[in-house]
Design a protein around this motif. Structure first.
Motif, PDB file in Angstrom:
ATOM      1  N   ASN A   1     -13.199  65.439 118.272  1.00 47.70           N
ATOM      2  CA  ASN A   1     -14.276  65.889 119.155  1.00 47.70           C
ATOM      3  C   ASN A   1     -14.669  67.313 118.776  1.00 47.70           C
ATOM      4  O   ASN A   1     -13.847  68.235 118.868  1.00 47.70           O
ATOM      5  N   ARG A   2     -15.903  67.502 118.367  1.00 45.36           N
ATOM      6  CA  ARG A   2     -16.407  68.839 118.025  1.00 45.36           C
ATOM      7  C   ARG A   2     -17.242  69.361 119.186  1.00 45.36           C
ATOM      8  O   ARG A   2     -18.223  68.739 119.575  1.00 45.36           O
TER       9      ARG A   2
ATOM     10  N   GLY B   1     -15.869  63.538 104.938  1.00 38.96           N
ATOM     11  CA  GLY B   1     -15.376  63.697 106.296  1.00 38.96           C
ATOM     12  C   GLY B   1     -15.827  62.603 107.234  1.00 38.96           C
ATOM     13  O   GLY B   1     -16.847  61.954 107.031  1.00 38.96           O
ATOM     14  N   SER B   2     -15.027  62.365 108.252  1.00 38.22           N
ATOM     15  CA  SER B   2     -15.334  61.378 109.289  1.00 38.22           C
ATOM     16  C   SER B   2     -14.635  61.818 110.560  1.00 38.22           C
ATOM     17  O   SER B   2     -13.530  62.370 110.504  1.00 38.22           O
ATOM     18  N   PRO B   3     -15.261  61.607 111.713  1.00 33.83           N
ATOM     19  CA  PRO B   3     -14.588  62.006 112.958  1.00 33.83           C
ATOM     20  C   PRO B   3     -13.377  61.136 113.290  1.00 33.83           C
ATOM     21  O   PRO B   3     -12.567  61.504 114.144  1.00 33.83           O
TER      22      PRO B   3
ATOM     23  N   PHE C   1     -19.923  55.068 109.622  1.00 28.76           N
ATOM     24  CA  PHE C   1     -19.913  55.668 110.956  1.00 28.76           C
ATOM     25  C   PHE C   1     -21.276  56.268 111.243  1.00 28.76           C
ATOM     26  O   PHE C   1     -21.795  57.066 110.463  1.00 28.76           O
ATOM     27  N   ASN C   2     -21.858  55.856 112.376  1.00 25.95           N
ATOM     28  CA  ASN C   2     -23.179  56.358 112.783  1.00 25.95           C
ATOM     29  C   ASN C   2     -24.214  56.230 111.667  1.00 25.95           C
ATOM     30  O   ASN C   2     -25.018  57.137 111.416  1.00 25.95           O
TER      31      ASN C   2
END
Length: 256
Positions: A146-147, A107-109, A53-54
């Protein structure tokens, strides 16, 4: 009216209103295993799942269920006693269910839950069920965390993040396009993702842009960048292999 007659009348009334019956289990809805190949497979020895991710790769695994849980599939209410009974008994089936959840190191969103179950509701009565013709389905639940750059007021508290959740139901592993209420399912003989070409992939994606739910509108007003998973690609032996959000963020899942 004599006391004995009054008591007899009361007893009859009680029997009419309290005569009940037991709920009836109509049997078990077992898996057909038609779609089991689309569940996350155990990686070969020395291999692991990874989520990219990203530009950042994290090791990932699925928490597989310990055995199979049993759920209740209600069919209808029925009065077997032939008398007035306000608490009519229920007819129901029992069914099997498996639930997988993802864990990503660091962690991952994006979070993934996968539920393998029968194509019937557990929340409301299913009036028409052919016991021998209830298909298996897979429910892919994708959450995006969403942070917020600054806390958003919510009642007497404040919220630093909000998870948007979207569900994709996969129940037809065919080459035909499936048009559901909110999303389309397409079969792709070949597709290139992150520079790699894959064969026989299914693409499930939202039909409308954007698709914000009523409960998300408040956060959207304070945070216009509010994002959610808009589509997924799934493949036999892997399950979800790619996901993307409405705002264009990408997550790839590989087995290496």
């Amino acid at each position: 009216m004599k006391l004995s007659q009054l008591l007899a009348t009361m007893a009859l009334s009680v029997s009419l209103y309290s005569c009940g019956c037991e709920d009836l289990n109509l049997g078990k809805l077992a898996f057909t295993n038609d779609l089991i190949a689309f569940l996350p497979a155990e990686p070969a020895q020395g291999q692991s799942y990874f989520a990219l991710f990203n530009g950042t790769k994290h090791r990932m695994n699925y928490l597989a269920p310990n055995g199979i849980s049993t759920v209740v599939i209600p069919v209808r209410k029925k009065n077997y006693s032939g008398k007035f009974d306000p608490n009519s008994c229920k007819e129901y089936y029992t069914a099997e269910e498996k639930v997988y959840t993802s864990q990503v190191e660091g962690g991952s969103p994006v979070s993934i839950s996968i539920t393998y179950r029968k194509d019937a509701s557990q929340e409301r009565f299913n009036n028409y069920i052919d016991k021998d013709n209830v298909a298996d389905i897979i429910v892919f639940g994708l959450g995006y965390n969403n942070r917020f750059p600054a806390p958003i007021p919510s009642g007497s508290a404040s919220i630093e993040n909000y998870i948007t959740q979207r569900y994709f139901i996969f129940k037809d592993a065919s080459t035909s396009q499936v048009d559901n209420v909110t999303y389309l399912q397409e079969f792709l003989p070949a597709v290139t993702l992150n520079g790699i070409t894959y064969q026989n992939v299914y693409h499930l994606h939202m039909k409308e842009q954007p698709v914000y739910r009523p409960e998300e509108q408040y956060y959207l007003e304070h945070y216009p960048q509010l994002d959610y998973v808009q589509g997924i690609y799934i493949k036999e032996g892997v399950g979800v292999m790619h996901a993307y959000t409405y705002k264009g963020k990408q997550m790839a899942i590989t087995v290496e």
